[in-house]
Design a protein around this motif. Structure first.
Motif, short mmCIF file in Angstrom:
data_model
loop_
_atom_site.label_atom_id
_atom_site.label_comp_id
_atom_site.label_asym_id
_atom_site.label_seq_id
_atom_site.Cartn_x
_atom_site.Cartn_y
_atom_site.Cartn_z
N LEU A 1 38.13 30.32 38.56
CA LEU A 1 38.97 31.47 38.89
C LEU A 1 38.51 32.71 38.11
O LEU A 1 38.46 33.82 38.66
CB LEU A 1 40.43 31.17 38.59
CG LEU A 1 41.14 30.21 39.55
CD1 LEU A 1 42.55 29.91 39.05
CD2 LEU A 1 41.19 30.80 40.96
N LEU A 2 38.16 32.50 36.84
CA LEU A 2 37.68 33.62 36.03
C LEU A 2 36.39 34.19 36.61
O LEU A 2 36.23 35.41 36.73
CB LEU A 2 37.46 33.16 34.59
CG LEU A 2 36.85 34.19 33.63
CD1 LEU A 2 37.77 35.39 33.49
CD2 LEU A 2 36.57 33.57 32.27
N GLY A 3 35.45 33.31 37.00
CA GLY A 3 34.20 33.78 37.58
C GLY A 3 34.43 34.55 38.88
O GLY A 3 33.80 35.59 39.11
N VAL A 4 35.34 34.04 39.72
CA VAL A 4 35.64 34.73 40.99
C VAL A 4 36.28 36.09 40.72
O VAL A 4 35.95 37.09 41.38
CB VAL A 4 36.55 33.85 41.86
CG1 VAL A 4 37.06 34.63 43.08
CG2 VAL A 4 35.80 32.60 42.32
N LEU A 5 37.21 36.15 39.77
CA LEU A 5 37.86 37.43 39.44
C LEU A 5 36.85 38.44 38.91
O LEU A 5 36.90 39.64 39.27
CB LEU A 5 38.97 37.19 38.42
CG LEU A 5 40.25 36.54 38.95
CD1 LEU A 5 41.21 36.23 37.81
CD2 LEU A 5 40.93 37.45 39.98
N ALA B 1 31.02 34.82 33.12
CA ALA B 1 30.73 36.24 33.26
C ALA B 1 29.38 36.45 33.96
O ALA B 1 29.25 37.29 34.86
CB ALA B 1 30.73 36.92 31.88
N ASN B 2 28.37 35.67 33.57
CA ASN B 2 27.07 35.77 34.23
C ASN B 2 27.17 35.41 35.71
O ASN B 2 26.58 36.08 36.57
CB ASN B 2 26.06 34.85 33.54
CG ASN B 2 25.65 35.37 32.18
OD1 ASN B 2 25.67 36.57 31.93
ND2 ASN B 2 25.27 34.47 31.28
N LEU B 3 27.91 34.34 36.01
CA LEU B 3 28.09 33.95 37.40
C LEU B 3 28.84 35.02 38.17
O LEU B 3 28.48 35.37 39.30
CB LEU B 3 28.84 32.61 37.47
CG LEU B 3 29.18 32.10 38.87
CD1 LEU B 3 27.90 31.83 39.66
CD2 LEU B 3 30.04 30.84 38.78
N GLY B 4 29.90 35.55 37.56
CA GLY B 4 30.71 36.58 38.23
C GLY B 4 29.93 37.84 38.51
O GLY B 4 30.08 38.46 39.57
N VAL B 5 29.09 38.25 37.58
CA VAL B 5 28.28 39.45 37.79
C VAL B 5 27.33 39.24 38.98
O VAL B 5 27.18 40.12 39.83
CB VAL B 5 27.49 39.80 36.51
CG1 VAL B 5 26.42 40.85 36.80
CG2 VAL B 5 28.44 40.30 35.43
N PRO C 1 41.28 21.08 34.47
CA PRO C 1 41.84 22.43 34.27
C PRO C 1 40.81 23.44 33.78
O PRO C 1 40.84 24.61 34.17
CB PRO C 1 42.93 22.20 33.21
CG PRO C 1 43.28 20.76 33.34
CD PRO C 1 42.02 20.06 33.70
N THR C 2 39.88 22.97 32.94
CA THR C 2 38.81 23.86 32.48
C THR C 2 37.98 24.35 33.66
O THR C 2 37.65 25.54 33.75
CB THR C 2 37.90 23.11 31.48
OG1 THR C 2 38.66 22.73 30.34
CG2 THR C 2 36.74 24.00 31.04
N ALA C 3 37.66 23.45 34.59
CA ALA C 3 36.88 23.82 35.76
C ALA C 3 37.63 24.81 36.64
O ALA C 3 37.06 25.81 37.10
CB ALA C 3 36.51 22.56 36.55
N VAL C 4 38.91 24.53 36.88
CA VAL C 4 39.70 25.40 37.77
C VAL C 4 39.84 26.79 37.18
O VAL C 4 39.60 27.81 37.85
CB VAL C 4 41.08 24.76 38.03
CG1 VAL C 4 41.98 25.74 38.77
CG2 VAL C 4 40.94 23.47 38.82
N LEU C 5 40.24 26.87 35.91
CA LEU C 5 40.45 28.17 35.27
C LEU C 5 39.14 28.94 35.13
O LEU C 5 39.11 30.17 35.32
CB LEU C 5 41.11 27.98 33.91
CG LEU C 5 42.54 27.42 33.94
CD1 LEU C 5 43.04 27.17 32.52
CD2 LEU C 5 43.48 28.38 34.66
N SER C 6 38.07 28.24 34.79
CA SER C 6 36.77 28.92 34.64
C SER C 6 36.28 29.45 35.98
O SER C 6 35.76 30.58 36.06
CB SER C 6 35.74 27.95 34.06
OG SER C 6 36.11 27.52 32.77
#
Length: 335
Positions: free
Chosen positions: A112-116, A194-198, A105-110
């Motif tokens: 999704l957060l990075g993609v968002l 956040a770094n990955l998402g940016v 679940p940590t992997a999935v939610l994290s």
């Protein structure tokens, strides 16, 4: 439990155990049997005192007495190749397998957060402008720019060593920080995503998302999985502080803490592999599909290692803790 009455009732047994341990000659058969019986009783007494009326002085004396008796009964041993083999073929994969309800679940939610975050950055020029000036953004995202140059800015061997050290430290912090109710772990995860998402957002806005994924996926699949495992284990440790289950909080934290320390060693090995991929494969001249295929293969091997070896070991009773002979004796606790 009345501590004074308890001590009066059992002091003679402890004194006799200490007397047997202090002898300079070999024990007779009867004395050896007596020592084993007294060791088992002292272990039970120590557990009772720790769980009901802890007394620092008495606990210290019994802890030392039980440790000496255990060393005499079981014999001292040194860690060797057998221990290393058991760790990597049984204890570590079982620990990862058993903690899957936390790290998946940590992997999935994290993720999704990075993609968002990446979508938010890509779709909002004002957000991009708040990150850096337009010329700086172009320098980061253009061919041969910051994101691409990062992976070839140092010799492969030194870069791989640097990446491994940084990632191993991040994983260790996640594991240790779990004891603080898991809150620091959530912050570390957020910063990573956040770094990955940016990066995703900026490269997508420049029309070079395929290049970014070709740089991230070869090593990132295994690397992020290791980080997610560390974070999930840290969160599990934090939850143990809140809800230790049927065990005493001390026993539960001791077991989870030992497993987390072992996990740090195992994940360091996993991150060493991802560091080699990042240092030698990611900046290589291989086609993008070949580099990604190597990353997918490394991830598949790790997941098979966890679910096949780890699942088999877990079903056989392995929990990722040290061997039973090396654990502190404790009494069963009713739920």
């Amino acid at each position: 439990m009345d501590l004074d009455v308890f001590v009066t009732a059992h002091r003679a047994e402890w004194d006799r155990l200490e007397q047997l341990l202090g002898r300079g000659r070999r024990l007779t058969g009867a004395e050896a049997d007596e020592l084993v019986a007294l060791y088992q009783r002292a272990s039970t007494h120590l557990s009772l005192i720790q769980s009901s009326t802890p007394d620092a002085v008495l606990t210290g004396r019994l802890t030392q007495l039980v440790a000496r008796a255990r060393a005499t009964v079981t014999g001292t041993r040194r860690a060797g190749w057998r221990d290393a083999a058991r760790f990597f073929t049984s204890a570590f994969p079982a620990a990862v397998y058993l903690s899957r309800r936390w790290w998946i679940p940590t992997a999935v939610l994290s993720t999704l957060l990075g993609v968002l975050i990446g979508w938010w950055v890509a779709m909002n020029p004002e957000v991009q402008a708040s990150i850096a000036a337009p010329e700086e953004l172009r320098a980061m995202t253009e061919p041969g720019g910051g994101y691409e140059a990062y992976y070839s800015s140092h010799p492969a061997a030194s870069f791989a060593a640097q990446v491994w050290t940084n990632n191993a430290q991040a994983a260790a912090v996640c594991l240790v920080a779990g004891a603080f109710l898991g809150l620091p772990v959530l912050w570390i995860l957020f910063l990573n995503m956040a770094n990955l998402g940016v990066g995703l957002g900026l490269m997508a806005s420049a029309g070079r998302l395929d290049v970014f994924l070709g740089l991230i996926l070869p090593h990132g699949l295994l690397e992020l999985t290791a980080v997610f495992v560390a974070a999930g284990t840290g969160l599990r440790l934090g939850w143990t502080v809140i809800d230790p289950g049927p065990r005493t909080r001390r026993a539960a934290l001791a077991e989870q803490g030992r497993a987390a320390l072992g996990m740090a060693v195992g994940l360091a090995a996993v991150l060493f592999v991802s560091g080699l991929i990042e240092g030698f494969v990611t900046p290589s001249g291989l086609p993008t599909w070949a580099r990604i295929a190597i990353g997918v293969a490394a991830e598949a091997v790790f997941l098979a290692y966890v679910y096949v070896l780890g699942g088999r070991a877990a079903r056989a009773g392995e929990v990722g803790d040290v061997e039973a002979a090396d654990r502190t004796a404790s009494l069963p606790t009713a739920a």
